[in-house]
Design an enzyme around this catalytic site. Structure first.
Site, PDB file in Angstrom:
ATOM      1  N   HIS A  64      18.470 -71.750  28.513  1.00 10.25           N
ATOM      2  CA  HIS A  64      19.847 -72.075  28.128  1.00 10.25           C
ATOM      3  C   HIS A  64      20.413 -73.254  28.908  1.00 10.25           C
ATOM      4  CE1 HIS A  64      19.036 -68.172  26.530  1.00 10.25           C
ATOM      5  NE2 HIS A  64      19.063 -67.591  27.711  1.00 10.25           N
ATOM      6  N   PRO A 124      12.480 -67.853  35.796  1.00  7.34           N
ATOM      7  CA  PRO A 124      13.110 -67.135  36.908  1.00  7.34           C
ATOM      8  C   PRO A 124      13.482 -65.682  36.597  1.00  7.34           C
ATOM      9  CG  PRO A 124      14.623 -68.722  35.944  1.00  7.34           C
ATOM     10  CD  PRO A 124      13.271 -69.010  35.362  1.00  7.34           C
ATOM     11  N   ASN A 125      13.332 -64.872  37.599  1.00  7.20           N
ATOM     12  CA  ASN A 125      13.694 -63.447  37.592  1.00  7.20           C
ATOM     13  C   ASN A 125      12.749 -62.559  36.785  1.00  7.20           C
ATOM     14  OD1 ASN A 125      16.124 -63.703  39.233  1.00  7.20           O
ATOM     15  ND2 ASN A 125      16.979 -64.787  37.471  1.00  7.20           N
ATOM     16  N   TYR A 155      15.385 -55.112  29.278  1.00  8.18           N
ATOM     17  CA  TYR A 155      14.065 -55.757  29.334  1.00  8.18           C
ATOM     18  C   TYR A 155      12.892 -54.780  29.291  1.00  8.18           C
ATOM     19  CZ  TYR A 155      16.874 -59.831  30.505  1.00  8.18           C
ATOM     20  OH  TYR A 155      17.793 -60.850  30.464  1.00  8.18           O
ATOM     21  N   ARG A 210      23.685 -67.189  25.708  1.00  6.87           N
ATOM     22  CA  ARG A 210      22.228 -67.032  25.512  1.00  6.87           C
ATOM     23  C   ARG A 210      21.787 -67.437  24.098  1.00  6.87           C
ATOM     24  NH1 ARG A 210      20.660 -64.021  30.099  1.00  6.87           N
ATOM     25  NH2 ARG A 210      22.342 -62.670  30.791  1.00  6.87           N
ATOM     26  N   GLU A 259       7.792 -70.043  22.082  1.00  2.00           N
ATOM     27  CA  GLU A 259       8.861 -69.575  22.974  1.00  2.00           C
ATOM     28  C   GLU A 259       9.034 -68.071  22.764  1.00  2.00           C
ATOM     29  OE1 GLU A 259      12.619 -71.455  22.188  1.00  2.00           O
ATOM     30  OE2 GLU A 259      13.696 -70.224  23.665  1.00  2.00           O
ATOM     31  N   ASP A 316      12.212 -81.664  27.968  1.00  5.03           N
ATOM     32  CA  ASP A 316      11.552 -82.969  28.002  1.00  5.03           C
ATOM     33  C   ASP A 316      10.073 -82.837  28.356  1.00  5.03           C
ATOM     34  OD1 ASP A 316      13.919 -84.231  27.372  1.00  5.03           O
ATOM     35  OD2 ASP A 316      14.311 -84.990  29.393  1.00  5.03           O
ATOM     36  N   ALA A 331      16.296 -67.771  32.057  1.00  6.76           N
ATOM     37  CA  ALA A 331      17.618 -68.414  32.070  1.00  6.76           C
ATOM     38  C   ALA A 331      17.542 -69.923  31.857  1.00  6.76           C
ATOM     39  CB  ALA A 331      18.329 -68.097  33.378  1.00  6.76           C
ATOM     40  N   ARG A 354      23.107 -61.003  22.198  1.00  6.80           N
ATOM     41  CA  ARG A 354      23.678 -60.893  23.542  1.00  6.80           C
ATOM     42  C   ARG A 354      24.823 -61.909  23.737  1.00  6.80           C
ATOM     43  NH1 ARG A 354      19.043 -60.813  27.744  1.00  6.80           N
ATOM     44  NH2 ARG A 354      20.748 -60.033  29.036  1.00  6.80           N
ATOM     45  N   HIS A 384      11.099 -64.460  24.094  1.00  7.39           N
ATOM     46  CA  HIS A 384      12.109 -63.720  24.867  1.00  7.39           C
ATOM     47  C   HIS A 384      11.891 -62.236  24.610  1.00  7.39           C
ATOM     48  CE1 HIS A 384      14.275 -67.400  25.731  1.00  7.39           C
ATOM     49  NE2 HIS A 384      14.049 -67.735  24.473  1.00  7.39           N
ATOM     50  N   LEU A 385      11.957 -61.472  25.675  1.00 11.23           N
ATOM     51  CA  LEU A 385      11.801 -60.023  25.535  1.00 11.23           C
ATOM     52  C   LEU A 385      12.948 -59.438  24.720  1.00 11.23           C
ATOM     53  CD1 LEU A 385      10.894 -59.568  29.267  1.00 11.23           C
ATOM     54  CD2 LEU A 385       9.359 -58.963  27.397  1.00 11.23           C
ATOM     55  N   SER A 386      14.164 -59.875  25.054  1.00  6.77           N
ATOM     56  CA  SER A 386      15.363 -59.352  24.389  1.00  6.77           C
ATOM     57  C   SER A 386      15.719 -60.225  23.189  1.00  6.77           C
ATOM     58  CB  SER A 386      16.528 -59.328  25.386  1.00  6.77           C
ATOM     59  OG  SER A 386      16.861 -60.648  25.791  1.00  6.77           O
ATOM     60  N   ASN A 410       8.188 -68.071  28.325  1.00  3.06           N
ATOM     61  CA  ASN A 410       9.471 -67.384  28.376  1.00  3.06           C
ATOM     62  C   ASN A 410      10.249 -68.101  29.484  1.00  3.06           C
ATOM     63  OD1 ASN A 410      11.712 -65.836  28.737  1.00  3.06           O
ATOM     64  ND2 ASN A 410      10.631 -63.861  28.723  1.00  3.06           N
ATOM     65  N   ARG A 430      14.608 -54.848  36.969  1.00  4.39           N
ATOM     66  CA  ARG A 430      15.755 -55.592  36.468  1.00  4.39           C
ATOM     67  C   ARG A 430      16.199 -55.091  35.085  1.00  4.39           C
ATOM     68  NH1 ARG A 430      15.117 -61.466  33.781  1.00  4.39           N
ATOM     69  NH2 ARG A 430      17.304 -61.995  33.708  1.00  4.39           N
TER      70      ARG A 430
HETATM   71  C1  DQA Z   1      15.087 -63.691  28.558  1.00  2.00           C
HETATM   72  C2  DQA Z   1      16.494 -63.895  28.017  1.00  2.00           C
HETATM   73  C3  DQA Z   1      17.286 -64.849  28.891  1.00  2.00           C
HETATM   74  O1  DQA Z   1      18.600 -65.026  28.369  1.00  2.00           O
HETATM   75  C4  DQA Z   1      17.390 -64.306  30.296  1.00  2.00           C
HETATM   76  O2  DQA Z   1      18.057 -65.230  31.127  1.00  2.00           O
HETATM   77  C5  DQA Z   1      16.088 -63.891  30.863  1.00  2.00           C
HETATM   78  C6  DQA Z   1      15.086 -63.259  30.010  1.00  2.00           C
HETATM   79  C7  DQA Z   1      14.304 -62.613  27.773  1.00  2.00           C
HETATM   80  O3  DQA Z   1      13.096 -62.549  27.929  1.00  2.00           O
HETATM   81  O4  DQA Z   1      14.910 -61.839  27.027  1.00  2.00           O
HETATM   82  O5  DQA Z   1      15.871 -63.988  32.075  1.00  2.00           O
HETATM   83  O6  DQA Z   1      14.367 -64.908  28.423  1.00  2.00           O
END
Ligand code: DQA
Length: 145
Positions: free
Chosen positions: A81, A11-12, A24, A112, A99, A88, A78, A108, A101-103, A75, A19
């Site tokens: 977490h 999501p997002n 990011y 997270r 897995e 599962d 959210a 943080r 994550h950009l950040s 990725n 954003r």
């Molecule tokens: C994220 C880190 C997550 O905590 C966050 O909710 C995201 C992006 C990242 O790519 O850094 O939406 O997965």
């Protein structure tokens, strides 16, 4: 035959570029898809790149991956977490998972710092921005040899 990698985004992530660019980066999800496709081409991988804002849709795609993919880059955003369902599904899929994550999630907020996905991942990459997707594809390409 070329190995197939399903690249999933939670999501997002469709909002990348708009954003919180200070966290990011300025790249859009379209830019990241181009990077994944070109990395895939270099490595001889077939990349299927998707994004969803819906947990159930991601779960269904992961279930389908048992028949349509050899490995998964995810990725989970959210859902990393919060989602036992994605944990599962990945476990049941039985495919190597990277897995991403950009950040750097460990730098943080405390909420997270834990990811339900990490326990079922072959490896975890965070903090390198879009490059992380490329690194994940390289790692899975080696793993699939
Ligand atoms: C994220 C880190 C997550 O905590 C966050 O909710 C995201 C992006 C990242 O790519 O850094 O939406 O997965």
């Amino acid at each position: 035959m070329a190995k197939r990698v399903l690249v999933l985004n939670g999501p997002n992530l469709n909002m990348l570029g708009i954003r919180e660019p200070e966290i990011y980066g300025a790249q859009t999800l379209g830019d990241i898809e181009k990077l994944c496709q070109s990395t895939g081409q270099t490595l001889g991988l077939k990349v299927d790149f998707r994004q969803s804002n819906h947990e159930g849709e991601l779960v269904t795609w992961i279930q389908d991956a048992r028949k349509t993919a050899d490995a998964i880059v995810i990725n989970p955003a959210a859902y990393s977490h919060t989602s036992v369902a994605i944990h599962d599904a990945l476990k049941a899929a039985g495919l190597p998972v990277a897995e991403v994550h950009l950040s750097n999630i460990h730098q943080r907020e405390a909420f997270r710092h834990h990811s339900y996905v990490s326990a079922v991942a072959y490896g975890v990459i965070c903090g390198f921005g879009a490059l992380g997707y490329s690194l994940a594809l390289q790692a899975l390409s080696e793993k699939l040899k």
